[in-house]
Design an enzyme around this catalytic site. Structure first.
Site, PDB file in Angstrom:
ATOM      1  N   LYS A  62       4.672 -49.476  20.662  1.00 59.86           N
ATOM      2  CA  LYS A  62       4.858 -48.760  19.400  1.00 59.86           C
ATOM      3  C   LYS A  62       5.082 -49.673  18.200  1.00 59.86           C
ATOM      4  CE  LYS A  62       4.793 -44.240  20.446  1.00 59.86           C
ATOM      5  NZ  LYS A  62       4.019 -43.225  19.711  1.00 59.86           N
ATOM      6  N   SER A 118       2.508 -48.938  28.915  1.00 57.61           N
ATOM      7  CA  SER A 118       2.834 -48.793  27.501  1.00 57.61           C
ATOM      8  C   SER A 118       4.259 -49.172  27.133  1.00 57.61           C
ATOM      9  CB  SER A 118       2.569 -47.349  27.059  1.00 57.61           C
ATOM     10  OG  SER A 118       3.272 -46.450  27.903  1.00 57.61           O
TER      11      SER A 118
END
Length: 319
Positions: A49, A304
Site C-alpha cells: 500500500k 501483498s
C-alpha cells in the site's frame, strides 16, 4: 484509464521510499511450473500500500499538504498514508473499522496518524472520511479508486516483469481492486500475452461476481467480514478499478479459509516469509486451484502484506 507512462512516472517517484521487493522461490509437487512469491510484506510498512499512497501524496500541492490528508482503511492503506504523510510533512487522519487488527491500528498510530474508529462496514468508514473532509478541509486519499493510487500499485507489476523474464502468469489479491487493476494495467501495456488473475476469499467474492457478470456488484458487510483475510473485506470493487479489471484482467478465482491458512503455513515454513491472510490468497490459488491456472511455466504470486496478528501466527505455528 491509467497509462504505462503514468505507472513508469510513479516508479520514479516512489524510488527510495517504497522498496523494490524481491521474488522468493517456492517449490512443491502441486506446481506445474516454477513459482515465485513477490514479497510485498518486506515493504517499510509491511504491505504494497505504500506504493500508491506515496505516489498520490507526493503529488499534492503545498496548499493541500497544509490542509492535511484523510483516508479510510482496515489497516495497510492506513499505514501507507500515515508513512507517506510523515515523509512529506503533512497531517494524516485515518478512519478505521472497529474490527481492524490491533497490529495494524498500533502501527498506524506509531506513524503519527490520528485514528477515528467506526463500525465494520467499508461503507461506514468511507462516509465518515468524507464527512470529516467536508468539515475540516482534509484531502481525501482513496484506498483504491483513484488514478494515482492505481499507478502506484502498478509499479509492483513492472518490477515483476523486470525481475522475472519469461513470466507468463501473475496472481494478485483483490479487494477494492487497486493492486489488481494497477498490476494488470502495467503488465498488459507491456506484455499483453502474460495472464493476470485476481484472487479473493470465497467468503468475500464480490469481485469475482462483478467480473463474471460484467456488472459491478456489492456484498453486504455481514458477508465480507466473515473471511480471515481482513484486507480483502471491501464490499465492492471501485468503479475505476472495475473498468481496469474488465479491460486487463483474465480471470478472478476464489479460495477457501482453510486454503488460506494452509498457504500461510507453506509461506512461513518453506519460503521463510511471514504473510498476513490477505497476502496468502495467491499462494493458496497456486496450491489448490492449479487446474484453473494452467498452463504456466513461470508464475509470480504477489504476497501483498505481512502484517499478521501475533495470536494467529502463534496458532498457525502450533498447528
Amino acid at each position: 484509464m491509467v497509462t504505462l507512462s503514468e505507472i513508469q512516472e510513479a516508479q520514479t517517484r516512489i524510488r527510495g521510499v517504497a522498496a523494490h521487493t524481491p521474488l522468493v522461490r517456492l517449490t512443491g509437487p502441486e506446481f506445474t511450473g516454477d513459482v515465485w512469491i513477490k514479497a510485498e510484506g518486506l515493504q517499510p510498512i509491511g504491505s504494497f500500500k505504500l506504493r500508491g499512497a506515496y505516489n498520490k501524496i507526493a503529488q499534492l500541492s503545498e496548499e493541500e499538504r497544509r490542509r492535511g490528508v484523510i483516508t479510510y482503511s482496515s489497516g495497510n492503506h492506513a499505514q501507507g498514508v500515515a508513512y507517506a504523510a510523515r515523509a512529506v510533512g503533512t497531517k494524516a487522519v485515518i478512519v478505521m473499522p472497529s474490527n481492524a487488527p490491533e497490529i495494524k491500528r498500533r502501527a498506524t498510530a506509531a506513524l503519527g496518524a490520528q485514528i477515528v474508529i467506526v463500525g465494520p462496514a467499508s461503507s461506514e468508514r468511507k462516509l465518515k472520511a468524507e464527512e470529516l473532509s467536508a468539515r475540516e478541509g482534509y484531502v481525501v486519499i482513496p484506498p483504491y479508486d483513484d488514478a494515482a493510487i492505481i499507478a502506484g500499485q502498478g509499479t509492483c507489476g513492472l518490477e515483476i516483469l523486470e525481475d522475472l523474464p519469461g513470466v507468463d502468469l501473475i496472481l494478485a489479491p483483490v479487494s477494492g481492486g487497486g493492486l489488481l487493476s494497477g498490476v494488470a494495467a502495467a503488465v498488459k501495456h507491456t506484455r499483453p500475452e502474460v495472464r493476470v488473475i485476481g484472487v479473493e476469499p470465497a467468503l468475500a467474492a464480490d469481485a469475482q461476481e462483478s467480473f463474471r457478470t460484467g456488472t459491478l456488484v456489492a456484498w453486504p458487510a455481514e458477508k465480507t467480514t466473515r473471511t480471515l483475510a481482513d484486507g480483502l473485506r471491501t464490499q465492492s470493487l471501485g468503479e475505476r478499478n472495475f473498468e481496469h479489471v474488465r479491460a486487463f484482467v483474465d480471470d478472478i478465482i476464489t479460495v477457501t479459509e482453510e486454503e488460506i491458512r494452509a498457504a500461510m503455513r507453506r509461506l512461513l515454513f518453506e519460503a521463510r516469509l511471514t504473510p498476513e491472510p490477505s497476502g496468502a490468497v495467491t499462494t493458496a490459488a497456486l496450491l489448490f486451484h492449479g487446474t484453473e491456472l494452467i498452463p504456466y511455466r513461470k508464475a509470480a504470486a504477489i504476497m501483498s502484506g505481512g502484517n499478521v496478528e501475533a495470536a494467529l501466527l502463534k496458532e498457525l505455528i502450533a498447528d
